[in-house]
Write a protein that holds these residues in place. Structure first.
Motif, PDB file in Angstrom:
ATOM      1  N   LEU A 215      -6.569   8.014  -0.098  1.00 36.54           N
ATOM      2  CA  LEU A 215      -5.450   7.109   0.178  1.00 36.54           C
ATOM      3  C   LEU A 215      -5.300   6.004  -0.870  1.00 36.54           C
ATOM      4  N   PRO A 216      -6.381   5.289  -1.266  1.00 37.38           N
ATOM      5  CA  PRO A 216      -6.200   4.232  -2.281  1.00 37.38           C
ATOM      6  C   PRO A 216      -5.588   4.752  -3.576  1.00 37.38           C
ATOM      7  N   LEU A 217      -5.983   5.950  -3.993  1.00 35.25           N
ATOM      8  CA  LEU A 217      -5.434   6.525  -5.220  1.00 35.25           C
ATOM      9  C   LEU A 217      -3.962   6.875  -5.041  1.00 35.25           C
ATOM     10  N   LEU A 218      -3.608   7.448  -3.905  1.00 41.51           N
ATOM     11  CA  LEU A 218      -2.221   7.856  -3.661  1.00 41.51           C
ATOM     12  C   LEU A 218      -1.281   6.657  -3.564  1.00 41.51           C
ATOM     13  N   LEU A 219      -1.807   5.506  -3.198  1.00 41.18           N
ATOM     14  CA  LEU A 219      -0.967   4.308  -3.083  1.00 41.18           C
ATOM     15  C   LEU A 219      -0.689   3.637  -4.425  1.00 41.18           C
ATOM     16  N   LEU A 220      -1.465   3.981  -5.461  1.00 43.99           N
ATOM     17  CA  LEU A 220      -1.341   3.283  -6.751  1.00 43.99           C
ATOM     18  C   LEU A 220       0.074   3.318  -7.343  1.00 43.99           C
ATOM     19  N   PRO A 221       0.778   4.473  -7.373  1.00 45.39           N
ATOM     20  CA  PRO A 221       2.136   4.452  -7.942  1.00 45.39           C
ATOM     21  C   PRO A 221       3.056   3.462  -7.240  1.00 45.39           C
ATOM     22  N   TRP A 222       2.962   3.378  -5.918  1.00 50.44           N
ATOM     23  CA  TRP A 222       3.790   2.415  -5.191  1.00 50.44           C
ATOM     24  C   TRP A 222       3.366   0.983  -5.486  1.00 50.44           C
ATOM     25  N   ILE A 223       2.059   0.755  -5.641  1.00 53.91           N
ATOM     26  CA  ILE A 223       1.585  -0.601  -5.926  1.00 53.91           C
ATOM     27  C   ILE A 223       2.112  -1.081  -7.276  1.00 53.91           C
ATOM     28  N   PHE A 224       2.002  -0.238  -8.303  1.00 54.78           N
ATOM     29  CA  PHE A 224       2.501  -0.630  -9.628  1.00 54.78           C
ATOM     30  C   PHE A 224       4.024  -0.783  -9.606  1.00 54.78           C
ATOM     31  N   ALA A 225       4.714   0.117  -8.898  1.00 56.94           N
ATOM     32  CA  ALA A 225       6.159  -0.011  -8.778  1.00 56.94           C
ATOM     33  C   ALA A 225       6.531  -1.273  -8.016  1.00 56.94           C
ATOM     34  N   PHE A 253      -5.441 -14.725  -2.167  1.00 53.65           N
ATOM     35  CA  PHE A 253      -5.859 -15.250  -0.868  1.00 53.65           C
ATOM     36  C   PHE A 253      -5.570 -14.299   0.299  1.00 53.65           C
ATOM     37  N   VAL A 254      -4.491 -13.549   0.223  1.00 54.21           N
ATOM     38  CA  VAL A 254      -4.153 -12.615   1.308  1.00 54.21           C
ATOM     39  C   VAL A 254      -3.791 -11.261   0.709  1.00 54.21           C
ATOM     40  N   GLY A 255      -4.668 -10.766  -0.158  1.00 56.03           N
ATOM     41  CA  GLY A 255      -4.406  -9.557  -0.927  1.00 56.03           C
ATOM     42  C   GLY A 255      -3.982  -8.337  -0.134  1.00 56.03           C
ATOM     43  N   PRO A 256      -4.734  -7.943   0.911  1.00 60.16           N
ATOM     44  CA  PRO A 256      -4.371  -6.713   1.636  1.00 60.16           C
ATOM     45  C   PRO A 256      -2.967  -6.749   2.219  1.00 60.16           C
ATOM     46  N   TYR A 257      -2.548  -7.902   2.721  1.00 53.46           N
ATOM     47  CA  TYR A 257      -1.212  -8.007   3.309  1.00 53.46           C
ATOM     48  C   TYR A 257      -0.127  -7.903   2.236  1.00 53.46           C
ATOM     49  N   VAL A 258      -0.360  -8.556   1.100  1.00 53.05           N
ATOM     50  CA  VAL A 258       0.625  -8.518   0.015  1.00 53.05           C
ATOM     51  C   VAL A 258       0.725  -7.100  -0.556  1.00 53.05           C
ATOM     52  N   ILE A 259      -0.414  -6.434  -0.733  1.00 55.54           N
ATOM     53  CA  ILE A 259      -0.406  -5.070  -1.259  1.00 55.54           C
ATOM     54  C   ILE A 259       0.342  -4.139  -0.313  1.00 55.54           C
ATOM     55  N   THR A 260       0.132  -4.315   0.993  1.00 53.00           N
ATOM     56  CA  THR A 260       0.855  -3.500   1.974  1.00 53.00           C
ATOM     57  C   THR A 260       2.354  -3.713   1.854  1.00 53.00           C
ATOM     58  N   LEU A 261       2.771  -4.963   1.696  1.00 54.19           N
ATOM     59  CA  LEU A 261       4.199  -5.259   1.529  1.00 54.19           C
ATOM     60  C   LEU A 261       4.734  -4.667   0.224  1.00 54.19           C
ATOM     61  N   LEU A 262       3.930  -4.692  -0.833  1.00 57.48           N
ATOM     62  CA  LEU A 262       4.346  -4.105  -2.103  1.00 57.48           C
ATOM     63  C   LEU A 262       4.594  -2.606  -1.966  1.00 57.48           C
ATOM     64  N   VAL A 263       3.689  -1.921  -1.269  1.00 58.21           N
ATOM     65  CA  VAL A 263       3.842  -0.483  -1.069  1.00 58.21           C
ATOM     66  C   VAL A 263       5.111  -0.184  -0.284  1.00 58.21           C
TER      67      VAL A 263
END
Length: 282
Positions: A215-225, A253-263
């Motif tokens: 899952l972390p690898l599959l999320l990378l394209p969305w994270i960079f986008a 400070f709230v990395g997991p939440y921001v990354i989820t929103l980015l995806v």
């Protein structure tokens, strides 16, 4: 960094010198990866391979001593640079990074299997010592192992992509000022790419194909986008760097939440093109 890029572009000997020295020094392998990628982007896969062959000596020595990270990252960055030069598409490069990252993850599993076992044992011991005397500690060792493998694979792939981004920014600064900034601000995954990614994620979950590992690898394209979406949207509104600083502080400070929103934002952007709907600041 511009002076370093200019030195690299003076010739293959200079490029090989910079790349080898950076690969020899601890934690500077990303500079070596960016150097190999820059030569590849500017002069082609042949010249890039010539520099890569020299870098394989110190990177291979690190791998032999138990640290395969430099070898994996530098080789991966070279392959991604070839892909970017041939396709001229960051979206395609993000998708190509997935199988490269998967292969790197499988290689890391083979080399670091003993280290992962020690980490799991240390984690179990720490939890046992931290728990109350009467409490029973139950640790799913296999689940933790999959999480560690997934984290390692995705982090190595992210460093490959960041090294490529650095190389492209060097190239743009030397030969096409502002070119990389425009490319990055326009980056988004086409609907077909996002649809395929979403299908793979759902199938991995339903079929239980080591879901937590991949899952972390599959999320990378969305994270960079997602990062590109934020940068491009703020630039279109001309909001200045203070907003970017606030954005990166939020990640700290709230990395997991921001990354989820980015995806989620990148996934939506694939289908509705959010930036096209944002009015340009007059």
């Amino acid at each position: 960094m511009r002076a370093l890029a200019e030195l690299v572009m003076k010739g293959r000997k200079q490029a090989a010198f910079v790349a080898v020295i950076a690969a020899l020094l601890p934690l500077l392998y990303w500079v070596s990866a960016a150097t190999v990628a820059l030569v590849t982007l500017r002069k082609g896969p042949g010249d890039g391979a010539g520099v890569l062959l020299w870098v394989l000596l110190p990177a291979g020595a690190w791998a032999y001593s138990g640290d395969p990270t430099p070898l994996a990252v530098i080789t991966g960055a070279y392959l991604l640079a070839v892909a970017l030069r041939e396709t001229v598409s960051w979206a395609k490069v993000l998708m190509i990074a997935l199988p490269i990252g998967a292969l790197a993850g499988l290689g890391l599993e083979t080399v670091l299997d003993g280290v992962l076992g020690q980490v799991i044992e240390a984690t179990e011991k720490f939890l046992s010592q931290s728990a109350a005397p009467s409490a029973e500690v139950s640790l799913d060792r296999e689940r933790l192992r999959l999480l560690l493998l997934g984290g390692l694979g995705s982090v190595h792939t992210a460093i490959m992509l960041l090294s490529l981004i650095m190389a492209r920014s060097w190239q743009s600064g030397l030969y096409n000022p502002g070119g990389f900034r425009q490319e990055f601000h326009q980056l988004k995954l086409p609907p077909s790419f996002s649809g395929a990614l979403l299908l793979v994620v759902l199938l991995s979950y339903q079929l239980e194909l080591d879901f937590m590992r991949w899952l972390p690898l599959l999320l990378l394209p969305w994270i960079f986008a997602g990062f590109a979406l934020v940068h491009g949207s703020l630039a279109k509104r001309d909001l200045g760097r203070s907003w970017l600083v606030a954005f990166y502080m939020a990640i700290i400070f709230v990395g997991p939440y921001v990354i989820t929103l980015l995806v989620l934002a990148a996934l939506i952007d694939s289908f509705v093109d959010i930036r096209a709907r944002i009015p340009v600041k007059n």
